[in-house]
Design a protein around this motif. Structure first.
Motif, PDB file in Angstrom:
ATOM      1  N   ASN A 166       8.733   2.676 -42.302  1.00  0.00           N
ATOM      2  CA  ASN A 166       8.683   1.399 -42.763  1.00  0.00           C
ATOM      3  C   ASN A 166       9.505   0.581 -41.914  1.00  0.00           C
ATOM      4  OD1 ASN A 166       6.812   2.522 -44.689  1.00  0.00           O
ATOM      5  ND2 ASN A 166       8.068   2.266 -46.245  1.00  0.00           N
ATOM      6  N   VAL A 167      10.471   0.948 -41.512  1.00  0.00           N
ATOM      7  CA  VAL A 167      11.460  -0.012 -40.708  1.00  0.00           C
ATOM      8  C   VAL A 167      11.463   0.582 -39.375  1.00  0.00           C
ATOM      9  CG1 VAL A 167      14.128  -0.515 -40.429  1.00  0.00           C
ATOM     10  CG2 VAL A 167      12.903  -0.329 -42.594  1.00  0.00           C
ATOM     11  N   LYS A 168      11.931   1.757 -38.998  1.00  0.00           N
ATOM     12  CA  LYS A 168      12.403   2.255 -37.784  1.00  0.00           C
ATOM     13  C   LYS A 168      10.980   2.456 -36.970  1.00  0.00           C
ATOM     14  CE  LYS A 168      16.029   5.381 -38.853  1.00  0.00           C
ATOM     15  NZ  LYS A 168      16.619   6.445 -38.871  1.00  0.00           N
ATOM     16  N   GLY A 169       9.752   2.457 -37.507  1.00  0.00           N
ATOM     17  CA  GLY A 169       8.625   2.550 -36.773  1.00  0.00           C
ATOM     18  C   GLY A 169       8.101   1.245 -36.496  1.00  0.00           C
ATOM     19  N   THR A 170       8.494   0.073 -37.002  1.00  0.00           N
ATOM     20  CA  THR A 170       8.239  -1.222 -36.702  1.00  0.00           C
ATOM     21  C   THR A 170       9.018  -1.508 -35.527  1.00  0.00           C
ATOM     22  OG1 THR A 170       7.729  -1.948 -38.901  1.00  0.00           O
ATOM     23  CG2 THR A 170       8.441  -3.601 -37.477  1.00  0.00           C
ATOM     24  N   MET A 171      10.311  -1.223 -35.717  1.00  0.00           N
ATOM     25  CA  MET A 171      11.395  -1.458 -34.569  1.00  0.00           C
ATOM     26  C   MET A 171      11.056  -0.859 -33.261  1.00  0.00           C
ATOM     27  SD  MET A 171      14.885  -1.499 -36.841  1.00  0.00           S
ATOM     28  CE  MET A 171      15.937  -1.171 -35.325  1.00  0.00           C
ATOM     29  N   ALA A 172      10.480   0.369 -33.430  1.00  0.00           N
ATOM     30  CA  ALA A 172      10.147   1.245 -32.088  1.00  0.00           C
ATOM     31  C   ALA A 172       8.920   0.526 -31.697  1.00  0.00           C
ATOM     32  CB  ALA A 172       9.767   2.612 -32.616  1.00  0.00           C
ATOM     33  N   ALA A 173       7.825   0.141 -32.339  1.00  0.00           N
ATOM     34  CA  ALA A 173       6.626  -0.395 -31.845  1.00  0.00           C
ATOM     35  C   ALA A 173       6.966  -1.796 -30.936  1.00  0.00           C
ATOM     36  CB  ALA A 173       5.818  -0.670 -32.884  1.00  0.00           C
ATOM     37  N   ALA A 174       7.882  -2.514 -31.740  1.00  0.00           N
ATOM     38  CA  ALA A 174       8.188  -3.993 -31.118  1.00  0.00           C
ATOM     39  C   ALA A 174       9.192  -3.559 -29.780  1.00  0.00           C
ATOM     40  CB  ALA A 174       9.145  -4.721 -32.224  1.00  0.00           C
ATOM     41  N   HIS A 175       9.929  -2.595 -29.770  1.00  0.00           N
ATOM     42  CA  HIS A 175      10.860  -2.269 -28.451  1.00  0.00           C
ATOM     43  C   HIS A 175       9.897  -2.006 -27.537  1.00  0.00           C
ATOM     44  CE1 HIS A 175      14.165  -0.700 -26.333  1.00  0.00           C
ATOM     45  NE2 HIS A 175      13.304   0.484 -25.947  1.00  0.00           N
ATOM     46  N   VAL A 176       8.887  -1.293 -27.687  1.00  0.00           N
ATOM     47  CA  VAL A 176       8.063  -0.986 -26.596  1.00  0.00           C
ATOM     48  C   VAL A 176       6.970  -1.843 -26.044  1.00  0.00           C
ATOM     49  CG1 VAL A 176       6.012   0.790 -26.007  1.00  0.00           C
ATOM     50  CG2 VAL A 176       8.102   1.725 -27.260  1.00  0.00           C
ATOM     51  N   ALA A 177       6.360  -2.696 -27.198  1.00  0.00           N
ATOM     52  CA  ALA A 177       5.583  -3.614 -26.801  1.00  0.00           C
ATOM     53  C   ALA A 177       5.950  -5.081 -26.374  1.00  0.00           C
ATOM     54  CB  ALA A 177       4.807  -4.185 -28.216  1.00  0.00           C
ATOM     55  N   LEU A 178       7.177  -5.507 -26.608  1.00  0.00           N
ATOM     56  CA  LEU A 178       7.817  -6.627 -26.639  1.00  0.00           C
ATOM     57  C   LEU A 178       8.009  -7.210 -24.983  1.00  0.00           C
ATOM     58  CD1 LEU A 178      10.160  -7.524 -29.339  1.00  0.00           C
ATOM     59  CD2 LEU A 178       8.318  -9.066 -28.464  1.00  0.00           C
ATOM     60  N   PRO A 179       8.094  -6.167 -24.226  1.00  0.00           N
ATOM     61  CA  PRO A 179       8.387  -6.587 -22.776  1.00  0.00           C
ATOM     62  C   PRO A 179       6.995  -6.644 -22.253  1.00  0.00           C
ATOM     63  CG  PRO A 179       9.740  -4.677 -23.432  1.00  0.00           C
ATOM     64  CD  PRO A 179       9.062  -4.711 -24.492  1.00  0.00           C
ATOM     65  N   GLN A 180       6.143  -6.075 -22.557  1.00  0.00           N
ATOM     66  CA  GLN A 180       4.770  -6.249 -22.196  1.00  0.00           C
ATOM     67  C   GLN A 180       3.977  -7.557 -22.643  1.00  0.00           C
ATOM     68  OE1 GLN A 180       2.782  -4.281 -20.301  1.00  0.00           O
ATOM     69  NE2 GLN A 180       4.422  -3.078 -19.646  1.00  0.00           N
ATOM     70  N   ILE A 181       4.593  -7.908 -23.773  1.00  0.00           N
ATOM     71  CA  ILE A 181       3.941  -9.278 -24.735  1.00  0.00           C
ATOM     72  C   ILE A 181       4.594 -10.567 -23.786  1.00  0.00           C
ATOM     73  CG2 ILE A 181       4.169 -10.563 -26.705  1.00  0.00           C
ATOM     74  CD1 ILE A 181       3.880  -7.888 -28.426  1.00  0.00           C
ATOM     75  N   LEU A 182       5.863 -10.391 -23.478  1.00  0.00           N
ATOM     76  CA  LEU A 182       6.460 -11.272 -22.816  1.00  0.00           C
ATOM     77  C   LEU A 182       6.018 -11.497 -21.296  1.00  0.00           C
ATOM     78  CD1 LEU A 182      10.249 -10.660 -23.969  1.00  0.00           C
ATOM     79  CD2 LEU A 182       8.558 -12.371 -24.608  1.00  0.00           C
ATOM     80  N   LYS A 183       5.481 -10.629 -20.878  1.00  0.00           N
ATOM     81  CA  LYS A 183       4.975 -10.520 -19.452  1.00  0.00           C
ATOM     82  C   LYS A 183       3.399 -11.054 -19.468  1.00  0.00           C
ATOM     83  CE  LYS A 183       5.990  -6.534 -17.984  1.00  0.00           C
ATOM     84  NZ  LYS A 183       6.156  -5.124 -17.225  1.00  0.00           N
ATOM     85  N   SER A 184       2.839 -10.951 -20.665  1.00  0.00           N
ATOM     86  CA  SER A 184       1.257 -11.145 -20.730  1.00  0.00           C
ATOM     87  C   SER A 184       1.236 -12.367 -20.159  1.00  0.00           C
ATOM     88  CB  SER A 184       1.105 -11.152 -22.237  1.00  0.00           C
ATOM     89  OG  SER A 184      -0.315 -11.353 -22.238  1.00  0.00           O
ATOM     90  N   SER A 185      -0.304 -12.818 -19.890  1.00  0.00           N
ATOM     91  CA  SER A 185      -0.737 -13.914 -19.180  1.00  0.00           C
ATOM     92  C   SER A 185      -1.480 -14.918 -20.023  1.00  0.00           C
ATOM     93  CB  SER A 185      -1.730 -13.566 -18.009  1.00  0.00           C
ATOM     94  OG  SER A 185      -2.588 -12.827 -18.457  1.00  0.00           O
ATOM     95  N   ALA A 186      -1.330 -13.853 -21.645  1.00  0.00           N
ATOM     96  CA  ALA A 186      -2.158 -14.580 -22.641  1.00  0.00           C
ATOM     97  C   ALA A 186      -1.311 -15.904 -23.155  1.00  0.00           C
ATOM     98  CB  ALA A 186      -2.233 -13.731 -23.638  1.00  0.00           C
ATOM     99  N   VAL A 187      -2.472 -16.874 -23.431  1.00  0.00           N
ATOM    100  CA  VAL A 187      -1.722 -18.074 -24.041  1.00  0.00           C
ATOM    101  C   VAL A 187      -1.059 -18.145 -25.264  1.00  0.00           C
ATOM    102  CG1 VAL A 187      -2.327 -20.491 -24.761  1.00  0.00           C
ATOM    103  CG2 VAL A 187      -3.662 -19.466 -22.902  1.00  0.00           C
ATOM    104  N   VAL A 188      -1.837 -17.096 -26.127  1.00  0.00           N
ATOM    105  CA  VAL A 188      -1.200 -16.810 -27.602  1.00  0.00           C
ATOM    106  C   VAL A 188      -0.701 -15.466 -27.679  1.00  0.00           C
ATOM    107  CG1 VAL A 188      -1.592 -16.338 -29.776  1.00  0.00           C
ATOM    108  CG2 VAL A 188      -2.904 -18.105 -28.672  1.00  0.00           C
TER     109      VAL A 188
END
Length: 84
Positions: free
Chosen positions: A36-58
């Motif tokens: 419930n906690v560490k899984g959320t943190m781990a997913a965000a840790h992996v995905a956020l760099p990709q999200i921040l580089k995304s060309s998407a508007v949203v």
């Protein structure tokens, strides 16, 4: 698997193991925290760099909570704490 352009992460995982505080096994509370906690943190840790580089508007990180974070019930303290 690799994804080229991630723009949204939805964290919706949760586990409820109904463990009593007095006689309960602390490893069960750790399992709740791991998912419930560490899984959320781990997913965000992996995905956020990709999200921040995304060309998407949203771009978004959506974390689904639980009404179980508002009050507890017998054997639900670990879940309640992990979702608060």
């Amino acid at each position: 698997a690799a994804f080229d352009d991630i723009s949204v992460l939805v964290c919706n995982a949760g586990v409820l193991l109904s463990t009593p505080i007095v006689d309960g096994d602390p490893t069960r509370w750790e399992q709740e925290l791991d998912v419930n906690v560490k899984g959320t943190m781990a997913a965000a840790h992996v995905a956020l760099p990709q999200i921040l580089k995304s060309s998407a508007v949203v771009k978004a990180v959506i974390i689904i909570g639980s009404t179980g974070s508002q009050w507890s019930w017998p054997f639900g303290a670990g879940y309640c704490a992990s979702k608060h």
